[in-house]
Structures are given as C-alpha cells and as structure tokens.
Scaffold this motif. Structure first.
Motif, PDB file in Angstrom:
ATOM      1  N   ASP A 242      22.211  12.263  32.067  1.00 24.45           N
ATOM      2  CA  ASP A 242      22.025  10.952  31.432  1.00 24.45           C
ATOM      3  C   ASP A 242      21.470   9.948  32.434  1.00 24.45           C
ATOM      4  O   ASP A 242      20.594   9.136  32.110  1.00 24.45           O
ATOM      5  CB  ASP A 242      23.352  10.440  30.875  1.00 24.45           C
ATOM      6  CG  ASP A 242      23.713  11.082  29.546  1.00 24.45           C
ATOM      7  OD1 ASP A 242      22.953  11.961  29.093  1.00 24.45           O
ATOM      8  OD2 ASP A 242      24.754  10.715  28.969  1.00 24.45           O
ATOM      9  N   LEU A 243      21.992  10.009  33.659  1.00 22.50           N
ATOM     10  CA  LEU A 243      21.518   9.102  34.702  1.00 22.50           C
ATOM     11  C   LEU A 243      20.054   9.373  35.029  1.00 22.50           C
ATOM     12  O   LEU A 243      19.246   8.449  35.160  1.00 22.50           O
ATOM     13  CB  LEU A 243      22.376   9.269  35.956  1.00 22.50           C
ATOM     14  CG  LEU A 243      21.998   8.408  37.161  1.00 22.50           C
ATOM     15  CD1 LEU A 243      22.124   6.929  36.821  1.00 22.50           C
ATOM     16  CD2 LEU A 243      22.883   8.760  38.356  1.00 22.50           C
TER      17      LEU A 243
ATOM     18  N   HIS B  77      17.805  10.664  33.049  1.00 24.34           N
ATOM     19  CA  HIS B  77      16.966  10.213  31.939  1.00 24.34           C
ATOM     20  C   HIS B  77      16.827   8.690  31.938  1.00 24.34           C
ATOM     21  O   HIS B  77      15.779   8.155  31.558  1.00 24.34           O
ATOM     22  CB  HIS B  77      17.555  10.679  30.610  1.00 24.34           C
ATOM     23  CG  HIS B  77      17.570  12.172  30.453  1.00 24.34           C
ATOM     24  ND1 HIS B  77      16.618  12.990  31.013  1.00 24.34           N
ATOM     25  CD2 HIS B  77      18.437  12.997  29.800  1.00 24.34           C
ATOM     26  CE1 HIS B  77      16.881  14.256  30.716  1.00 24.34           C
ATOM     27  NE2 HIS B  77      17.978  14.282  29.982  1.00 24.34           N
ATOM     28  N   GLU B  78      17.886   8.000  32.352  1.00 21.75           N
ATOM     29  CA  GLU B  78      17.843   6.537  32.370  1.00 21.75           C
ATOM     30  C   GLU B  78      16.904   6.034  33.459  1.00 21.75           C
ATOM     31  O   GLU B  78      16.172   5.066  33.280  1.00 21.75           O
ATOM     32  CB  GLU B  78      19.253   5.980  32.589  1.00 21.75           C
ATOM     33  CG  GLU B  78      19.364   4.478  32.421  1.00 21.75           C
ATOM     34  CD  GLU B  78      19.030   4.024  31.011  1.00 21.75           C
ATOM     35  OE1 GLU B  78      18.393   2.953  30.883  1.00 21.75           O
ATOM     36  OE2 GLU B  78      19.377   4.737  30.045  1.00 21.75           O
ATOM     37  N   ILE B  79      16.924   6.713  34.601  1.00 24.59           N
ATOM     38  CA  ILE B  79      16.056   6.300  35.708  1.00 24.59           C
ATOM     39  C   ILE B  79      14.620   6.765  35.482  1.00 24.59           C
ATOM     40  O   ILE B  79      13.654   6.067  35.789  1.00 24.59           O
ATOM     41  CB  ILE B  79      16.589   6.871  37.044  1.00 24.59           C
ATOM     42  CG1 ILE B  79      17.949   6.260  37.367  1.00 24.59           C
ATOM     43  CG2 ILE B  79      15.614   6.595  38.181  1.00 24.59           C
ATOM     44  CD1 ILE B  79      18.616   6.865  38.581  1.00 24.59           C
ATOM     45  N   GLU B  80      14.493   7.998  34.921  1.00 22.86           N
ATOM     46  CA  GLU B  80      13.189   8.633  34.720  1.00 22.86           C
ATOM     47  C   GLU B  80      12.400   8.619  36.024  1.00 22.86           C
ATOM     48  O   GLU B  80      12.894   9.039  37.046  1.00 22.86           O
ATOM     49  CB  GLU B  80      12.423   7.943  33.582  1.00 22.86           C
ATOM     50  CG  GLU B  80      12.976   8.271  32.205  1.00 22.86           C
ATOM     51  CD  GLU B  80      12.804   9.732  31.804  1.00 22.86           C
ATOM     52  OE1 GLU B  80      11.958  10.427  32.394  1.00 22.86           O
ATOM     53  OE2 GLU B  80      13.528  10.175  30.899  1.00 22.86           O
TER      54      GLU B  80
ATOM     55  N   THR C  65      25.027   0.063  32.360  1.00 18.69           N
ATOM     56  CA  THR C  65      25.417   0.267  30.962  1.00 18.69           C
ATOM     57  C   THR C  65      25.553   1.746  30.648  1.00 18.69           C
ATOM     58  O   THR C  65      26.516   2.184  30.002  1.00 18.69           O
ATOM     59  CB  THR C  65      24.375  -0.370  30.028  1.00 18.69           C
ATOM     60  OG1 THR C  65      24.295  -1.774  30.304  1.00 18.69           O
ATOM     61  CG2 THR C  65      24.752  -0.163  28.566  1.00 18.69           C
ATOM     62  N   MET C  66      24.589   2.545  31.107  1.00 18.94           N
ATOM     63  CA  MET C  66      24.648   3.988  30.868  1.00 18.94           C
ATOM     64  C   MET C  66      25.898   4.598  31.491  1.00 18.94           C
ATOM     65  O   MET C  66      26.604   5.399  30.865  1.00 18.94           O
ATOM     66  CB  MET C  66      23.379   4.633  31.444  1.00 18.94           C
ATOM     67  CG  MET C  66      23.381   6.162  31.474  1.00 18.94           C
ATOM     68  SD  MET C  66      23.726   6.777  33.148  1.00 18.94           S
ATOM     69  CE  MET C  66      24.970   7.993  32.798  1.00 18.94           C
TER      70      MET C  66
ATOM     71  N   HIS D 187      20.594  -1.709  33.055  1.00 19.28           N
ATOM     72  CA  HIS D 187      20.509  -0.573  32.130  1.00 19.28           C
ATOM     73  C   HIS D 187      21.216   0.658  32.701  1.00 19.28           C
ATOM     74  O   HIS D 187      21.773   1.467  31.961  1.00 19.28           O
ATOM     75  CB  HIS D 187      19.043  -0.252  31.804  1.00 19.28           C
ATOM     76  CG  HIS D 187      18.235   0.228  32.979  1.00 19.28           C
ATOM     77  ND1 HIS D 187      17.958   1.553  33.209  1.00 19.28           N
ATOM     78  CD2 HIS D 187      17.654  -0.454  34.003  1.00 19.28           C
ATOM     79  CE1 HIS D 187      17.229   1.669  34.309  1.00 19.28           C
ATOM     80  NE2 HIS D 187      17.030   0.477  34.812  1.00 19.28           N
ATOM     81  N   ILE D 188      21.242   0.797  34.041  1.00 20.96           N
ATOM     82  CA  ILE D 188      21.939   1.931  34.651  1.00 20.96           C
ATOM     83  C   ILE D 188      23.448   1.715  34.597  1.00 20.96           C
ATOM     84  O   ILE D 188      24.217   2.635  34.295  1.00 20.96           O
ATOM     85  CB  ILE D 188      21.461   2.135  36.100  1.00 20.96           C
ATOM     86  CG1 ILE D 188      19.985   2.546  36.108  1.00 20.96           C
ATOM     87  CG2 ILE D 188      22.304   3.192  36.805  1.00 20.96           C
ATOM     88  CD1 ILE D 188      19.409   2.738  37.491  1.00 20.96           C
TER      89      ILE D 188
END
Length: 269
Positions: free
Chosen positions: A55-56, A58-61, A130-131, A127-128
C-alpha cells in the motif's frame, strides 16, 4: 510445486485462456494477488507486513520522499526477517540469508539534539500519513504488536570502560534493570532449548528422514567437529550429559535435506 496456476486467466467458450502482455508474454499474479489466495503459505503477520508495504509503495509510486525512514523502519526490518524465515521454512535452512548477510552496519550517527531537529522537520506528506493511519486502524491490537508486522527493539549507546568491551556494538537491556522499566519492551536472555542425541534422531525420523540413525548422528557430529565450543552447537548440561542446541538441530536437518538418498527411503522408481 503446489499445483496452483498463478497466471491470469479467463474462461472463453469453455476453455481457459491465459492473458498476455502486449508483447505476447503470459501475465502472472502480482504479490498482492498471491497474498489473498486461500492457500498462501505465509502467516498472517507476514501478510499484514507485506500488504502494508505494498500500500505504501502504491501511494508513493514513482515520486520521491526522503522523510519516511523513521515511520517505516520497523516494518522494513520485519519484512527482512520474515523473508528469511519464509525461505528457511519453505525451501530449507541451507538457503538462509544470515549465512551471507549476518549483520547490517550503519554509516551515520546522530546526537539526541540533531535527531530532535530532524524529526521536527520530518513530517510526512499528508497522503502517506493518511494511508499509514488507515491501514493500521484496520488491524486488531494483536496484529499491530505482532513482530512479524513491525519489528522493534530498544538499544542503548554505551562507551566501554575497558578494551575487551569495545567490540560490543549493541548492549541488550536486562529486563530487571531500571532502564528496562522505561520501555514497553525489553529483550530477555532466555535459556537455550537443549536436545539429547536421541531427541535429535527422533525429530529427524518424525520429519521423514527414516534412515537417519544414532550412528548417522554420531558420524555427522564427529565429521563436523560439532562439539568444538567455538561452534556453539551444544554444551555439557546438568549431570555432565552433552546436550545439543537448536542450531545443531537445524544443521542436522540441513544435512538430511542435502543428502535425501542417504537419509530417506525413496519410493521405487
């Protein structure tokens, strides 16, 4: 080896069709898909840890952030340990990574004042954060404290007073010390589990190595000089009886796995 088809497929007119990439290669499951499969062989804590890191990721990409180390270091450490444990449990202790990568060295140190400044200036992108918060809220308290999800230890810096102690890079805090009371976790020194020779042989027999005998065991420890104290495979216990540690049990298991024709009755061809 479990007979699971890990390709992406669809049913087309009653036939199984494999999805292909634009260049014609078969499409295989990604890690996330594997973790959700009913027969995924790794334990829940392992899966929680990998799901968190996925998940991390994907959030950072493909964006860069250099303020994330403190927030995820425990998860990354757990991931390394989990990976090594999975290798040993699924493929054999002979592939263990600690034989090749036993220690990690850190190339920088910070004073408490420097670290306080870094942490103050190191707020994560919203946003990180929050994830991370959303993921951990979905876990039970038991899952959150599972060391397979996040591995945390406490260490103290110490300058040795005498030369022999200067080689010790880390000092573990005794659980009964005043320092330990300040922490929620202290590493305890525990008595190593001991095995009599017969228990070693019985364990190997129970695991399917039916041709591993007491004679096999004696020949093996003699060949490897396993009673050399420097190897820490065992020690003389109460009653002056030699007992073996779990490290020796693992070494015996490795020997059996490397020579199955010698220690297991193979089915007829």
């Amino acid at each position: 080896r479990e007979g699971i088809d890990y390709r992406h497929t669809k049913n087309q007119n009653g036939a199984k069709v494999v999805f292909k990439t634009p260049n014609g290669a078969e499409k295989f499951w990604d890690l996330s898909h594997c973790l959700k499969h009913a027969r995924c062989p790794i334990e829940q804590g392992f899966r929680d840890n990998l799901s968190y890191l996925l998940d991390l990721r994907h959030e950072i990409e493909h964006r860069s952030t250099n303020r994330i180390d403190d927030a995820v270091s425990a998860k990354l450490q757990a991931c390394c340990i989990n990976f090594n444990d999975a290798i040993k449990s699924m493929f054999g202790v002979q592939y263990a990574l600690e034989r090749r990568l036993p220690i990690a060295l850190q190339f920088v140190t910070f004073s408490p004042d420097q670290r306080a400044v870094l942490k103050k200036a190191g707020d994560l992108p919203r946003h990180i954060e929050t994830m991370m918060d959303d993921f951990e809220r979905r876990l039970t308290p038991e899952q959150q404290i599972d060391p397979r999800f996040a591995y945390r230890v406490f260490m103290i810096h110490k300058t040795a007073n005498r030369a022999p102690g200067t080689d010790l890079a880390v000092e573990l805090i005794p659980p009964e010390s005043d320092i330990a009371e300040k922490f929620s976790l202290a590493l305890k020194e525990v008595e190593k589990k001991k095995f009599l020779p017969k228990e070693i042989v019985d364990t190997m027999n129970a695991e399917g190595w039916d041709r591993f005998t007491m004679h096999s065991h004696t020949k093996l420890w003699q060949r490897l000089a396993a009673k050399d104290p420097a190897k820490s495979y065992g020690a003389v216990a109460v009653g002056r009886q030699w007992c073996w540690y779990e490290t020796w049990l693992n070494r015996v298991r490795e020997e059996c796995q490397q020579h199955p024709d010698q220690y297991k009755t193979l089915p007829p061809a």
